[in-house]
Design an enzyme around this catalytic site. Structure first.
Site, PDB file in Angstrom:
ATOM      1  N   ARG A   1      27.942  44.922  33.125  1.00 53.66           N
ATOM      2  CA  ARG A   1      28.113  46.198  33.824  1.00 53.66           C
ATOM      3  C   ARG A   1      26.746  46.774  34.170  1.00 53.66           C
ATOM      4  NH1 ARG A   1      30.317  48.733  29.741  1.00 53.66           N
ATOM      5  NH2 ARG A   1      32.363  47.835  30.097  1.00 53.66           N
TER       6      ARG A   1
ATOM      7  N   HIS B   1      29.565  38.732  36.988  1.00 60.70           N
ATOM      8  CA  HIS B   1      29.899  37.734  35.974  1.00 60.70           C
ATOM      9  C   HIS B   1      28.972  36.537  36.105  1.00 60.70           C
ATOM     10  CE1 HIS B   1      33.477  40.116  35.461  1.00 60.70           C
ATOM     11  NE2 HIS B   1      33.920  39.812  36.664  1.00 60.70           N
TER      12      HIS B   1
ATOM     13  N   HIS C   1      30.316  43.227  42.244  1.00 63.54           N
ATOM     14  CA  HIS C   1      31.613  43.648  42.779  1.00 63.54           C
ATOM     15  C   HIS C   1      32.196  44.780  41.939  1.00 63.54           C
ATOM     16  CE1 HIS C   1      32.558  40.730  39.596  1.00 63.54           C
ATOM     17  NE2 HIS C   1      33.682  41.416  39.436  1.00 63.54           N
TER      18      HIS C   1
ATOM     19  N   GLU D   1      36.756  34.062  39.995  1.00 63.35           N
ATOM     20  CA  GLU D   1      38.020  34.794  40.021  1.00 63.35           C
ATOM     21  C   GLU D   1      38.471  35.066  41.452  1.00 63.35           C
ATOM     22  OE1 GLU D   1      37.480  38.586  38.116  1.00 63.35           O
ATOM     23  OE2 GLU D   1      35.696  39.043  39.275  1.00 63.35           O
TER      24      GLU D   1
END
Length: 313
Positions: A194, A99, A174, A116
């Site tokens: 992605r 991200h 991740h 996050e």
């Protein structure tokens, strides 16, 4: 109203399972349920008010009608609602992804980046996830390994256990591994780049898109040092603070607190049953429930026997 129970938006991504329906009581007609967006004002999946006079309205509509006072003064620093909270049931491996930070995401995507955290609600024995690189890699090696599908060889694979917490900053490559059921607390963003998806195809027989060029620009290509503690909180960062509530029904039967004007509170119930009360309002909660407590609600109490994550901004 000061205490709102929320109903989530549901996502049936191809890697999802059934536990959110069978164990957490989520209502969904599909065969698999990958994610429930429990606290969300994001247009890709809003949450809905489930009780009181605003039942049926989205959380965004409720905030618009009641005014930003219900989100608190800290939220005024943001142009959009600041948080997105989910349950994630990974029956299969999620894609390898990254991200961007706020600056890059706002410039290129028109929404926030994503800081996050993951809380492992439950997991199968031997379950794992990917968290950063095992060693430093060059941009050229990173790109080549994406192309020849050998990226997993240089990623840091971490075995996890129930109750583990991982904090994931923007730029950290991740992926959640199969067999994990996770509570995810993040910035209000749906921006994901992605880079590897195991060659899987969707219901239409098409491989999902990769976002290699953008990932090359934002990924930190060095090992990530896992932060061990945010004491006294589970996580405490610029975007959110998360605490764990544990009522065992015996020695700890009741917890008191206060919600001031600075922030709303989100309560995500991980297990058990109980009650949340503020003033004359009292809401019963059970495993899987998501509750929004407005800023400046004042004193509250939680009682009976349950575990939950309590999040503020």
């Amino acid at each position: 109203m000061a205490i709102l129970k929320l109903k989530p938006s549901c996502k049936d991504y191809l890697w999802g399972g059934t536990r959110l329906m069978t164990e957490f009581g989520k209502e969904y007609d599909g065969d698999k349920l990958a994610e429930t967006w429990e606290l969300s004002c994001h247009p890709d999946g809003p949450s809905y008010v489930a009780n009181g006079e605003y039942a049926g309205e989205t959380l965004s509509e409720y905030i618009l009608m009641e005014g930003k006072k219900v989100t608190g003064t800290h939220s005024r620093h943001y142009s959009q609602f600041p948080l997105l909270i989910k349950f994630i049931d990974a029956k299969d491996d999620l894609s390898i992804q990254v991200h961007p930070d706020d600056e890059y995401a706002m410039k290129n995507e028109g929404q926030y980046g994503k800081t996050e955290m993951w809380y492992i609600v439950d997991c199968e024995e031997g379950a794992s996830l990917y968290y950063g690189f095992s060693r430093e890699v060059s941009k050229e090696e990173f790109e080549e390994r994406i192309k020849n599908k050998t990226l997993l060889e240089v990623l840091n694979k971490v075995e996890v256990h129930k109750g583990d917490v991982l904090f994931i900053e923007p730029g950290t490559i991740h992926a959640i591994g199969k067999g994990n059921l996770i509570a995810e607390i993040q910035e209000n963003s749906n921006v994901t780049y992605r880079v590897y998806d195991y060659g899987r195809k969707d219901a239409n027989g098409k491989e999902r898109d990769l976002h290699i060029e953008k990932a090359l620009q934002v990924t930190k290509r060095v090992p990530i040092l896992r932060k061990k503690s945010f004491e006294p909180h589970i996580v405490d960062c610029d975007y959110f603070t998360v605490d764990k509530v544990v009522l065992d029904g015996q020695r700890m039967k009741k917890i008191f607190g206060e919600i001031d004007k600075t922030s709303f509170a989100s309560l995500l119930v991980l297990d058990g049953t109980g009650k949340v009360q503020s003033g004359e309002e009292c809401v019963e909660v059970q495993k899987g429930d998501s509750v929004f407590i407005t800023a400046n609600a004042g004193e509250y109490e939680m009682e009976e026997k349950f575990e939950a994550l309590l999040t503020t901004v």
